[in-house]
Every structure is written in C-alpha cells, then in structure tokens.
Design an enzyme around this catalytic site. Structure first.
Site, PDB file in Angstrom:
ATOM      1  N   GLN A  97       0.800  -1.215   0.000  1.00  0.00           N
ATOM      2  CA  GLN A  97       0.000   0.000   0.000  1.00  0.00           C
ATOM      3  C   GLN A  97       0.834   1.266   0.000  1.00  0.00           C
ATOM      4  O   GLN A  97       2.041   1.234   0.262  1.00  0.00           O
ATOM      5  CB  GLN A  97      -0.921   0.014   1.212  1.00  0.00           C
ATOM      6  CG  GLN A  97      -0.159  -0.063   2.532  1.00  0.00           C
ATOM      7  CD  GLN A  97      -1.103  -0.107   3.737  1.00  0.00           C
ATOM      8  OE1 GLN A  97      -1.221   0.864   4.440  1.00  0.00           O
ATOM      9  NE2 GLN A  97      -1.774  -1.226   3.942  1.00  0.00           N
ATOM     10  N   HIS A  99       0.066   5.814   0.782  1.00  0.00           N
ATOM     11  CA  HIS A  99      -0.901   6.819   1.219  1.00  0.00           C
ATOM     12  C   HIS A  99      -0.669   8.114   0.444  1.00  0.00           C
ATOM     13  O   HIS A  99       0.461   8.435   0.095  1.00  0.00           O
ATOM     14  CB  HIS A  99      -0.773   7.046   2.725  1.00  0.00           C
ATOM     15  CG  HIS A  99      -0.818   5.768   3.501  1.00  0.00           C
ATOM     16  ND1 HIS A  99      -1.948   4.980   3.548  1.00  0.00           N
ATOM     17  CD2 HIS A  99       0.125   5.103   4.196  1.00  0.00           C
ATOM     18  CE1 HIS A  99      -1.690   3.902   4.275  1.00  0.00           C
ATOM     19  NE2 HIS A  99      -0.441   3.952   4.682  1.00  0.00           N
ATOM     20  N   GLU A 134       2.630   8.532   8.435  1.00  0.00           N
ATOM     21  CA  GLU A 134       2.513   7.689   9.613  1.00  0.00           C
ATOM     22  C   GLU A 134       3.881   7.345  10.176  1.00  0.00           C
ATOM     23  O   GLU A 134       4.875   7.329   9.463  1.00  0.00           O
ATOM     24  CB  GLU A 134       1.700   6.419   9.307  1.00  0.00           C
ATOM     25  CG  GLU A 134       2.274   5.513   8.235  1.00  0.00           C
ATOM     26  CD  GLU A 134       1.300   4.418   7.761  1.00  0.00           C
ATOM     27  OE1 GLU A 134       0.074   4.613   7.863  1.00  0.00           O
ATOM     28  OE2 GLU A 134       1.777   3.391   7.283  1.00  0.00           O
ATOM     29  N   HIS A 264       4.694   0.369   0.833  1.00  0.00           N
ATOM     30  CA  HIS A 264       5.105  -0.430   1.986  1.00  0.00           C
ATOM     31  C   HIS A 264       4.131  -1.559   2.273  1.00  0.00           C
ATOM     32  O   HIS A 264       2.992  -1.558   1.809  1.00  0.00           O
ATOM     33  CB  HIS A 264       5.258   0.448   3.239  1.00  0.00           C
ATOM     34  CG  HIS A 264       4.003   1.193   3.616  1.00  0.00           C
ATOM     35  ND1 HIS A 264       3.611   2.341   2.983  1.00  0.00           N
ATOM     36  CD2 HIS A 264       3.054   0.955   4.547  1.00  0.00           C
ATOM     37  CE1 HIS A 264       2.482   2.776   3.509  1.00  0.00           C
ATOM     38  NE2 HIS A 264       2.111   1.942   4.470  1.00  0.00           N
ATOM     39  N   ARG A 283      -4.179   0.423  -2.415  1.00  0.00           N
ATOM     40  CA  ARG A 283      -3.582  -0.909  -2.339  1.00  0.00           C
ATOM     41  C   ARG A 283      -3.195  -1.427  -3.719  1.00  0.00           C
ATOM     42  O   ARG A 283      -3.884  -1.168  -4.702  1.00  0.00           O
ATOM     43  CB  ARG A 283      -4.553  -1.899  -1.686  1.00  0.00           C
ATOM     44  CG  ARG A 283      -4.913  -1.533  -0.265  1.00  0.00           C
ATOM     45  CD  ARG A 283      -5.768  -2.587   0.422  1.00  0.00           C
ATOM     46  NE  ARG A 283      -6.239  -2.068   1.699  1.00  0.00           N
ATOM     47  CZ  ARG A 283      -7.354  -1.335   1.822  1.00  0.00           C
ATOM     48  NH1 ARG A 283      -8.106  -1.096   0.770  1.00  0.00           N
ATOM     49  NH2 ARG A 283      -7.681  -0.865   3.002  1.00  0.00           N
TER      50      ARG A 283
HETATM   51 ZN   LIG Z   1       0.350   2.247   5.641  1.00  0.00          ZN
END
Ligand SMILES: [Zn+2]
Length: 412
Positions: A97, A99, A134, A264, A283
C-alpha cells in the site's frame, strides 16, 4: 483527563492474542484483532469515560472544542483532532500500500464523491480528504517492507537469485536512471497479465528456495519474505514488489516513518502507530481487499530511499525519547521510567499546546494533570484535553508510557 477505550478492528492479518493480552482480555480472542483505534476518526471513534458515563470522543470534542483541543489546534486544524493512534498487531503481512499527499487526498476525495461512490463502499479509496503520513514504533520485533531500495542493491539481489526470467528486468532497471527505471519495472509487473505472472512468480520463488538452501546470508531475509508472500498470495504481482522494497527489521523502540507515496507492507509484529487522522489507503496487492492499481500508481514516489532514511531521528531529554517527524499533525514521545527516575515526579511538558493521547505499555504510571490524577496500567489509554496539561508522571516500578501530541512540523 479521561480513560479512553479504543475500537478494535478485526482483519484476517491480525492477532488473536496480542491486542487481547495488551488490553487484559482473555486469549485467544474469537477473531484475529488487527488494530486498536484510539482517536476521533469517524470510521471507528474511541470512547472516553466522563463523569456522565461513556461518551464518544468526537462528541466530547464537538461540545467543547476550545477546552478539549485548545484554541491553537482549532485554528490550525479546524476543530478536529488532527492525529490518530493505533495499536497494530500483525500475525500476517498487510496489503502492499501507499498513502496520498494532501493535494492528492483532497482531489481524490472530491473525485470519488462526484462519482457517487458511497463512503462505506469497499470500492472507495479516499474515505476522507487528509493525507496520511505515519510513524510506527515497534513494541516487539517488527518486520516490514518499505520504500524502493537503492537500485544497485536491488540489481544485486535479483542477480543473487539467479533466475533467468529476471534478466530482462535487470537490464530494464540498469538501463534507466533510478526512479524512471523503478517506475518502468514496477508498472510492468503490477499490470502484467496473469499468465505471465503465473510463470514469473514461481520462477522467482524457485530462485529464492535455491538461495535459502545455499546457506548464503546477504539476502536471506529478502528470500524468505518472497517465499512467505508467494505461499500466501501465489501469482500475485505484489510478491515481486518484495524484490524492490527495503526489507526492514525493527527492534523494540525503533521506528519507521513513512512519507506520502512510500510503497510499503508491514509483515509481522506489534507496534504503536501514529498518523494524521485519515484512512486513505491505495492498495496494489497482497490482499483480498479492494485494489486500485491506477490510483496507486498516481500517488507512488519511485525515488529510491535507503532504509536508514526511513528511521526517524530520536532526541533524548531525561527519560523521554522524542521521535523527530516533520509532520504538523502529530509528534510521538515515549517515557521510559526506570532506574534513577523511579519514585520521582517527572515533568512531561507538551511539545505543542493541545490534546494528548497516552498509552501505557509497561508497568503502572501515575499521571497527574491540572484536573486530576489517573493510574494507567499496561494496555490502558487516556485522553488528556488541552486545558488539562502539562502533565507530571510518576512510577514506583519500571514503566513505559507512549504519548501522541500535535506536532511542531510546518510551524514557522
Ligand atoms: Zn500504511
């Protein structure tokens, strides 16, 4: 200060023991528990204990934004909690995935709204209009694939597997500058017709078996990961992505910080994740969930990155570790109360005036704010409104406390 109860997400890749054990419930849990959400994201808001009983955190924030979030945070982020904390427990690999950036998230959210895809639809990529940088801090040994590995190392890995079917791809990668070569190669693989994958993936897995059996060590972890993914997702182009990404191991306390566009897949382990308040995931494979390859390709950053550059710097201040992240929405610090710190009251100043979310990960910590005191045992979480800080901590026995706050990044 309020005790906080998180919302548990059950996904197939989760653990039947880690989160249940952490929160003091019987194990094994009836379902694999993947994530414990501690925040105000509308997808799964946490509840807090108030004098009036259990209340949902978003309602508490709506009723008193200035007191709960603080005026400065309301000005910057519009009366919303800008970060989300999760305890993550992976027994199996998560999907491959990435972001989106802020601009991509705003554009994607509006586009999918215009297309009439309901927010609850599994076809929906953008569930909010926020980016989702994140950081994950490992609570135990943690394994991950993240970021395109520097190309010369990837070529060395593909050569070491000695798979003739990989030769054209090695040439493709060697023949173009780094990000261009990676873009061309990843695009080729992720869009390859299934019959081609059904030949190439098994050939790569054969190479990985031979490599492991040879007893060589340089790429042993990479080869094992290929085999593990190949067994779970036979013929999935995502298996080939493991050839291109850094294979990272984190010890407890070590962290990985992922900027927008970083491809990642977390493989295994338990950690605390802090992110901007978003659920936007694109994804590309290794999952039964919704995959949207064209949308993933739009957000991916193909510039290679050394794994050391994905590990945030850590500043130490007394018994506090601060993970240095450039993100305005969040900052993470951890208090290791042991040795000389035991029995003393410890100042825990907030890096940015605003709310705090606390998670005790070891022992028992007494937390004192303006409005009261709470004892947090391992697995307990607390919501600290802006008008309740700064905090003072104390522990009689060795203890550890995680804390998420608003970040300093982006401030002048
Ligand atoms: Zn992630």
């Amino acid at each position: 200060m309020n005790r906080m109860r998180g919302a548990i997400r059950t996904y197939a890749w989760g653990s039947r023991t880690a989160i249940a054990d952490f929160t003091g419930r019987p194990t094994p849990a009836p379902h694999p528990e993947a994530e414990l959400w501690l925040g105000a994201h509308p997808g799964d808001p946490a509840t807090v204990t108030t004098a009036d009983g259990e209340e949902s955190l978003p309602e508490l924030l709506r009723a008193d934004p200035d007191g709960q979030l603080g005026a400065a945070v309301c000005d910057r982020f519009g009366e919303l909690l800008p970060f989300l904390v999760k305890v993550l427990a992976a027994d199996e690999p998560l999907s491959l995935q990435a972001h989106p950036s802020s601009a991509q998230a705003v554009e994607g959210f509006e586009r999918e709204d215009r297309m009439g895809i309901p927010l609850s639809s599994s076809e929906r990529n953008y569930r909010d209009s926020s980016h989702k940088p994140e950081i994950l801090v490992a609570l135990g040994p943690f394994e991950a694939l993240a970021g395109f590995r520097p190309v010369e190392q990837t070529i060395a890995l593909m050569r070491a597997l000695a798979v003739a079917d990989l030769d054209p791809y090695i040439n493709l990668l060697a023949g173009q500058p780094e990000a261009d070569g990676l873009r061309a190669l990843f695009t080729t693989w992720i869009t390859a017709p299934q019959p081609g994958l059904d030949v190439l993936v098994p050939a790569v897995l054969e190479g990985a078996i031979s490599y492991v059996q040879s007893g060589r060590t340089e790429f042993a972890a990479e080869a094992r990961t290929l085999l593990e993914l190949g067994e779970r997702y036979p013929g999935d182009a995502g298996v080939l992505a493991a050839l291109l990404l850094n294979r990272m191991h984190l010890d407890p306390g070590q962290a990985i910080a992922l900027p927008a566009g970083n491809l990642h897949s977390y493989l295994r382990g338990v950690g605390i994740e802090v992110m901007a308040n978003s659920d936007n995931v694109l994804r590309g494979g290794l999952t039964p969930k919704h995959v949207d390859v064209p949308e993933l390709m739009r957000v991916l950053d193909f510039h290679p990155v050394a794994e050391a550059d994905l590990r945030p710097d850590v500043d130490h201040d007394g018994c506090m570790r601060i993970y240095r992240t450039p993100t305005p929405e969040f900052a993470v610090s951890v208090f290791d109360i042991e040795g000389e710190w035991l029995g003393h009251e410890i100042d825990a100043p907030c890096p940015y005036e605003g709310p705090q979310i606390l998670v005790c990960t070891r022992g028992t910590v007494e937390v004192r704010g303006k409005a009261g005191t709470l004892d947090l045992d391992r697995g307990d979480a607390a919501w600290v409104p802006a008008d309740d800080g700064p905090l003072r901590l104390r522990a009689a026995e060795p203890a550890q406390l995680f804390r998420a706050t608003v970040g300093l990044g982006g401030e002048d």
